[in-house]
Motif scaffolding. Structure first.
Motif, PDB file in Angstrom:
ATOM      1  N   ARG A   1       0.836  -1.207   0.000  1.00 58.51           N
ATOM      2  CA  ARG A   1       0.000   0.000   0.000  1.00 58.51           C
ATOM      3  C   ARG A   1       0.867   1.250   0.000  1.00 58.51           C
ATOM      4  NH1 ARG A   1      -2.901  -3.236   3.695  1.00 58.51           N
ATOM      5  NH2 ARG A   1      -2.073  -2.095   5.501  1.00 58.51           N
ATOM      6  N   GLN A   2       1.941   1.240   0.806  1.00 64.06           N
ATOM      7  CA  GLN A   2       2.845   2.387   0.834  1.00 64.06           C
ATOM      8  C   GLN A   2       3.470   2.629  -0.540  1.00 64.06           C
ATOM      9  OE1 GLN A   2       5.394   0.910   3.928  1.00 64.06           O
ATOM     10  NE2 GLN A   2       4.374   2.084   5.544  1.00 64.06           N
TER      11      GLN A   2
ATOM     12  N   GLY B   1       1.075   4.248  -3.075  1.00 62.76           N
ATOM     13  CA  GLY B   1       0.800   5.670  -2.920  1.00 62.76           C
ATOM     14  C   GLY B   1      -0.176   5.985  -1.807  1.00 62.76           C
ATOM     15  N   GLU B   2      -0.291   7.258  -1.511  1.00 65.04           N
ATOM     16  CA  GLU B   2      -1.106   7.719  -0.394  1.00 65.04           C
ATOM     17  C   GLU B   2      -2.570   7.310  -0.539  1.00 65.04           C
ATOM     18  OE1 GLU B   2      -1.930   9.101   3.230  1.00 65.04           O
ATOM     19  OE2 GLU B   2       0.065   8.922   2.327  1.00 65.04           O
TER      20      GLU B   2
ATOM     21  N   VAL C   1      -2.952   3.824   0.669  1.00 61.03           N
ATOM     22  CA  VAL C   1      -2.832   3.795   2.127  1.00 61.03           C
ATOM     23  C   VAL C   1      -4.144   4.227   2.758  1.00 61.03           C
ATOM     24  CG1 VAL C   1      -1.665   4.817   4.123  1.00 61.03           C
ATOM     25  CG2 VAL C   1      -0.330   4.172   2.095  1.00 61.03           C
ATOM     26  N   GLN C   2      -4.745   5.281   2.235  1.00 59.28           N
ATOM     27  CA  GLN C   2      -5.989   5.808   2.796  1.00 59.28           C
ATOM     28  C   GLN C   2      -7.155   4.837   2.631  1.00 59.28           C
ATOM     29  OE1 GLN C   2      -6.459   8.608   4.635  1.00 59.28           O
ATOM     30  NE2 GLN C   2      -4.244   8.933   4.537  1.00 59.28           N
TER      31      GLN C   2
END
Length: 240
Positions: free
Chosen positions: A123-124, A127-128, A131-132
Motif C-alpha cells: 500500500r505504501q 501511494g497515499e 494507504v488511505q
C-alpha cells in the motif's frame, strides 16, 4: 571370508555445513534434514560462515542458517541481532521504506506478521491513496519501483527455504501455463479467488504449500495479483 558390520561414516559439523552450502538445489534438499537434526552442532559455526556469504543474494541456505542461529536465546543470538540490527540480507527501497521489521518477522518465522507487513508495504508503494483506502488497485502496481518488489520477494525467498515469495508464485503459474483456476489449489487458497485474512483460513508456517505466501487480495478478481506477478522487476528475477 567373513566381513564385519558395515562402517557408517558421519561427516563432522564443518564438513556438513560446507557440503550444504556448496550443494545444488536438489542436493541441498536432501541434506536439509541432517542440517536441522544437527543444528546444535552447527550453530557455533554459523557466524563465521555468514561472513563469507553474499548478503546481496537471496540464497535460502543463508536464511536457514540465520534461523538456526537465532533459534535459541543465548549469546550467539544476541550477538547476531546486535550486529545485524537492520537485518543480514541487504535490501533497498526507492521509496525510503524500512524493511527491517519485515526481515525480523521472517527470520523469526512469524509469517502472519510478515504477511501483514508485506500488505502494508505494498500500500505504501502504491501511494497515499492506497494507504488511505486500505488496499491497492491493480493500476497502481506498474509504477512501483522494481527494487522494492525485488527486496520484498528476496526476503520471502531467503527465509522460507525458497518456498514462499512472488517469484515462486510466478514459477508455479508458468508451470500451469497461466491457468489461474489451477493456481489457487496449488497455493492452498480457496478456489475462485475468495480471500480473507482470518488466521484459520491460511497456514502460517513452512508446512504450507509452496507459494502459499505472501497473500494477495483477490476480492476483485485476479487483476491485482496478475499486475504484481507481471511486474518487470519480478519477471526479471524469475528469468535471471
Amino acid at each position: 571370508m567373513l566381513s564385519g558390520p558395515p562402517v557408517t561414516t558421519t561427516v563432522n559439523a564443518d564438513q556438513l555445513l560446507e557440503r550444504f552450502l556448496a550443494a545444488n538445489p536438489r542436493q541441498r534438499r536432501s541434506l536439509l534434514s541432517q542440517v536441522l537434526q544437527r543444528s546444535a552442532e552447527l550453530r557455533p559455526l554459523i557466524p563465521g560462515q555468514l561472513d563469507r556469504l553474499d548478503a546481496t543474494s537471496d540464497d535460502w541456505a543463508a536464511g536457514l542458517l540465520i534461523q538456526l542461529l537465532v533459534a535459541d536465546d543465548d549469546s550467539l543470538t544476541q550477538t547476531f541481532r546486535e550486529r545485524y540490527s537492520e537485518g543480514w540480507l541487504a535490501v533497498t527501497s526507492a521509496s525510503g521504506i524500512d524493511y527491517a521489521p519485515l526481515q525480523r518477522a521472517l527470520v523469526d518465522q512469524q509469517f502472519e506478521e510478515a504477511d501483514r507487513l508485506t500488505s502494508e508495504h505494498l500500500r505504501q508503494l502504491a501511494g497515499e491513496a492506497a494507504v488511505q483506502r486500505g488496499y491497492v488497485y491493480y493500476s497502481e502496481v506498474p509504477p512501483i519501483a522494481s527494487v522494492d518488489l525485488e527486496s520484498i520477494d528476496r526476503l520471502w525467498v531467503m527465509y522460507s527455504q525458497g518456498r514462499f515469495g512472488f517469484s515462486v508464485q510466478i514459477r508455479l503459474l508458468r508451470s500451469l501455463n497461466g491457468r489461474w483456476d489451477q493456481l489457487w489449489p496449488r497455493l492452498g487458497w480457496k478456489q475462485g479467488g475468495v480471500w480473507t485474512r482470518y488466521p484459520r483460513s491460511f497456514t502460517w508456517s513452512l508446512e504450507a504449500p509452496e507459494g502459499h505466501l505472501p497473500l494477495v487480495n483477490q476480492l476483485r478478481g485476479v487483476r491485482l495479483m496478475d499486475a504484481l506477478l507481471s511486474h518487470p522487476g519480478l519477471q526479471q528475477r524469475v528469468s535471471a
